[in-house]
Design an enzyme around this catalytic site. Sequence first.
Site, short mmCIF file in Angstrom:
data_model
loop_
_atom_site.label_atom_id
_atom_site.label_comp_id
_atom_site.label_asym_id
_atom_site.label_seq_id
_atom_site.Cartn_x
_atom_site.Cartn_y
_atom_site.Cartn_z
CG ASP A 109 -54.13 -30.92 -14.59
OD1 ASP A 109 -54.31 -31.92 -15.30
OD2 ASP A 109 -54.76 -29.86 -14.76
CG ASP A 132 -54.00 -19.60 -9.98
OD1 ASP A 132 -54.13 -18.45 -9.53
OD2 ASP A 132 -54.73 -20.55 -9.64
NE ARG A 153 -53.56 -19.65 -6.88
CZ ARG A 153 -54.25 -20.59 -6.25
NH1 ARG A 153 -53.89 -20.96 -5.03
NH2 ARG A 153 -55.29 -21.16 -6.81
CB SER A 169 -62.34 -25.64 -11.95
OG SER A 169 -61.07 -25.32 -11.45
#
Length: 399
Positions: free
Chosen positions: A16, A126, A97, A177
């Site tokens: 991505d 996220d 994050r 993932s």
Amino acid sequence: MGRAEKVVLAYSGGVDTSVCIPYLKEEWGVKEVITLAADLGQGDELEPIRQKALKCGAVESLVEDATASFVKDYAFPAIQANTLYENRYPLSTALARPLIAKLLVEAAEKYGADAVAHGCTGKGNDQVRFDVGIMALNPELKVLAPAREWGMSREEAITYGEKFGIEFPVKKSSPYSIDRNLLGRSIEAGPLEDPMTEPPEEIYLMTEAIANTPDEPEYVTIGFEAGIPVSINGNNLDPVALIAQLNQTVGKHGVGRLDMIENRVVGIKSREIYEAPALLVLIDAHRDLESLTLTADITQYKRGIEQTYGELVYRGLWYSPLKAALDAFIQKTQERVTGEVRLKLFKGNATIVGRRSPNSIYTPDLATYGADDQFDHKAAEGFIYIWGLPTRVWSQKTR
């Protein structure tokens, strides 16, 4: 949402974020894409990732080693707050994050970018953490999220990238993932989407299967100063080394796995597997040391603060006014949380078996049932009469 001339893109080297580079330029008219990969102790070799970004069309590819800050400025405050989202998840992924958001904003300001971008989809947490963190740090910056808008499947994204010369390794794709940093790993998707499916042993890397753990227990003593872990077995360690060593020590005994159904920010329930050996043990030990050094009312009041704190961090509000106010309260409570906690590691369990502190308010001659007892037992009768008086009056009036 207006488009941008120069963008700093959070870059991992995956499908991505790699496809984001040509997509931003071709579809959204961005002239320059600068990528930023954050080293948070995940163990990956980041130079190939840096080079890959350049091959994908980035004008500059940045790698920032922020592992020390990650532990000192994000993990340690969370440990002081005994932070567990929904009373289980120690936020090993979520804590990264706000730091990445900070690195993006700093890079944008340094390179004169008018936007930052990330590769998050519209279903996850996220995107919320990045977007809200960035707007808190610099509300003037645009935030671009191509993967939230392009509507391509993973296969379509790969095909799109190949049109611009991006190479994707030909290998059997993992159905999972996975996100990793020094604090832990999160694993989701694939067969794990069935909540009844037992996670296969192959997904774990930081923790041993119980069958493979040592047959003898191991004892470890963790030292704290003002709520911050500083030593293992009497040896002072820098923050990164302490976490790394504890991960290894605790993980080999099978401690640190979580399998939970979690409530995401966007309202979806998600089945998540976590490994966070050091973080889980440190929170448990820290909470225990607080029980020795803090008064009952502070300890009990702080539990509600901790729940709110965990929700704020999970929901992307690290830089919010409420979080800052709670930090001030928590820091005040930590002034006396100094001492050592001893744990016994054995077959998937980390059991606290001892604790001591120069600031202990545990008083042996009051607690003992032996001959040294200094407690005035006769005082208890009057206390109970006063304490129970409202209940007595209520009972008399309602009979």
